[in-house]
Design an enzyme around this catalytic site. Structure first.
Site, PDB file in Angstrom:
ATOM      1  N   LYS A  53      20.819   9.750   5.202  1.00  0.00           N
ATOM      2  CA  LYS A  53      20.241   8.826   6.183  1.00  0.00           C
ATOM      3  C   LYS A  53      20.951   7.475   6.103  1.00  0.00           C
ATOM      4  CE  LYS A  53      15.701  11.055   6.170  1.00  0.00           C
ATOM      5  NZ  LYS A  53      14.306  11.078   5.725  1.00  0.00           N
ATOM      6  N   GLN A  97      10.499   7.627   1.865  1.00  0.00           N
ATOM      7  CA  GLN A  97      10.820   9.050   1.730  1.00  0.00           C
ATOM      8  C   GLN A  97       9.677   9.780   1.023  1.00  0.00           C
ATOM      9  OE1 GLN A  97      13.425  10.508   3.152  1.00  0.00           O
ATOM     10  NE2 GLN A  97      12.981  12.541   2.349  1.00  0.00           N
ATOM     11  N   ASP A 120       9.348   6.548  11.083  1.00  0.00           N
ATOM     12  CA  ASP A 120       9.058   7.970  10.872  1.00  0.00           C
ATOM     13  C   ASP A 120       7.975   8.452  11.839  1.00  0.00           C
ATOM     14  OD1 ASP A 120      10.467   9.544   9.020  1.00  0.00           O
ATOM     15  OD2 ASP A 120       9.608   8.427   7.332  1.00  0.00           O
TER      16      ASP A 120
HETATM   17  N1  GUN Z   1      10.413  14.182   3.558  1.00  0.00           N
HETATM   18  C1  GUN Z   1      10.742  15.320   4.217  1.00  0.00           C
HETATM   19  N2  GUN Z   1      10.950  15.059   5.523  1.00  0.00           N
HETATM   20  C2  GUN Z   1      10.758  13.744   5.689  1.00  0.00           C
HETATM   21  C3  GUN Z   1      10.843  12.887   6.823  1.00  0.00           C
HETATM   22  O1  GUN Z   1      11.137  13.291   7.962  1.00  0.00           O
HETATM   23  N3  GUN Z   1      10.581  11.573   6.575  1.00  0.00           N
HETATM   24  C4  GUN Z   1      10.244  11.119   5.351  1.00  0.00           C
HETATM   25  N4  GUN Z   1       9.975   9.827   5.213  1.00  0.00           N
HETATM   26  N5  GUN Z   1      10.162  11.888   4.283  1.00  0.00           N
HETATM   27  C5  GUN Z   1      10.418  13.193   4.450  1.00  0.00           C
END
Ligand code: GUN
Length: 302
Positions: A53, A97, A120
């Site tokens: 990311k 995350q 998110d």
């Molecule tokens: N953990 C697994 N998928 C995601 C996601 O799309 N966003 C976040 N913040 N954590 C995750």
């Protein structure tokens, strides 16, 4: 029949290029979209996701603020960090995350994020806006899935769509997005009876189960568009580790009209949509509005 393979990497590249263009336009107005990435603990999969990311965000011209915290972090310290990021005008998006380390009150941490910076789309305010069909920030993975569906199906109205899985991150928001696109939506889950019969009806099938081979190839309606959200690590017959989706891909190729591979399908789209959401949040901040004026998927046909 052999299905068209939906190339998520290629579509994600086009979305990221569009993001980079918008970032350049913002730069002319003196705005650099800023994304704060919060990673607590040392989960190896989370570390890989966060690196990816960060790399893509920086490549698109975003400013990334990296916050790494030990697994021993407590809820109070995370809440204090979120408050600081909420107040920081250089930060337009906050990504925490998941999963957070055991013992941390994840819901409280996510609820503390300013909904205008919730890139998110997990905050209850954004989930509520999506449920009502109002403009807001949409979770990245379902948004990416919708773009992939639209890349092969121009007209969604009236289509029978099946979402397998009801998680807050994928299944539920995916169902809402398909409903907003006038599909006739069914949500299947672990207690659903006779899943093969329900799959046989679906012109669009989104699998978000988290189990390898949860969807057999011959369950798929001939010609259906199949989006596989699963990322499951398995050992093959030779004992080699590899990643597969939720759908029996080789068998599904013989039935589907179009299908996403794993890897190289939905995964790259999740990251591209995070960048879209962050740039939209920066534009909203610059305009002084607290939610996008249009649904973010409105301008995203690829
Ligand atoms: N953990 C697994 N998928 C995601 C996601 O799309 N966003 C976040 N913040 N954590 C995750």
């Amino acid at each position: 029949m052999s299905a068209t393979i939906i190339d998520g990497r290629a579509v994600a590249e086009r979305v990221r290029a569009q993001v980079a263009t918008r970032v350049a336009e913002l730069a002319r107005q003196g705005v650099t979209p800023g994304l704060a990435v919060v990673l607590a603990g040392d989960d190896p999969a989370s570390d890989i996701y966060v690196r990816s990311k960060t790399r893509h965000a920086e490549a698109a011209g975003l400013r990334v603020f990296d916050h790494r915290l030990p697994a021993s972090v407590d809820t109070g310290r995370l809440l204090a960090l979120i408050q600081r990021l909420n107040a920081d005008p250089q930060v337009h998006g906050i990504l925490v995350q998941l999963p957070l380390p055991p013992g941390v009150a994840s819901k409280a941490v996510l609820a503390a994020i300013d909904p205008a910076k919730d890139v998110d789309g997990f905050h209850v305010v954004n989930a509520g806006r999506l449920a009502l069909g109002d403009p807001g920030i949409v979770p990245c993975t379902p948004l990416g899935c919708l773009i992939l569906i639209r890349s092969v199906l121009r007209e969604l109205a009236g289509r029978r769509a099946l979402v397998v899985g009801r998680s807050n991150i994928v299944g539920r928001p995916m169902a809402q997005l398909l409903l907003h696109n006038d599909c006739t939506v069914t949500v299947a889950h672990s207690r659903t009876r006779d899943l093969p019969a329900i799959c046989a009806e679906a012109e669009i099938l989104v699998a978000a189960v988290g189990k390898p081979h949860a969807i057999a190839g011959d369950w798929i309606r001939p010609g259906a568009v199949v989006i596989d959200v699963g990322i499951n690590r398995i050992e093959d017959a030779q004992g080699k580790s590899r990643v597969v989706g939720d759908v029996d891909y080789p068998a599904a190729l013989e039935h589907a009209g179009a299908i996403t591979p794993v890897p190289g399908g939905v995964g790259p789209m999740t990251i591209a949509c995070l960048l879209v959401n962050t740039v939209n949040a920066a534009i909203c901040a610059a305009c002084g509005t607290d939610a996008p004026l249009v649904r973010p998927e409105a301008s995203l046909d690829h």
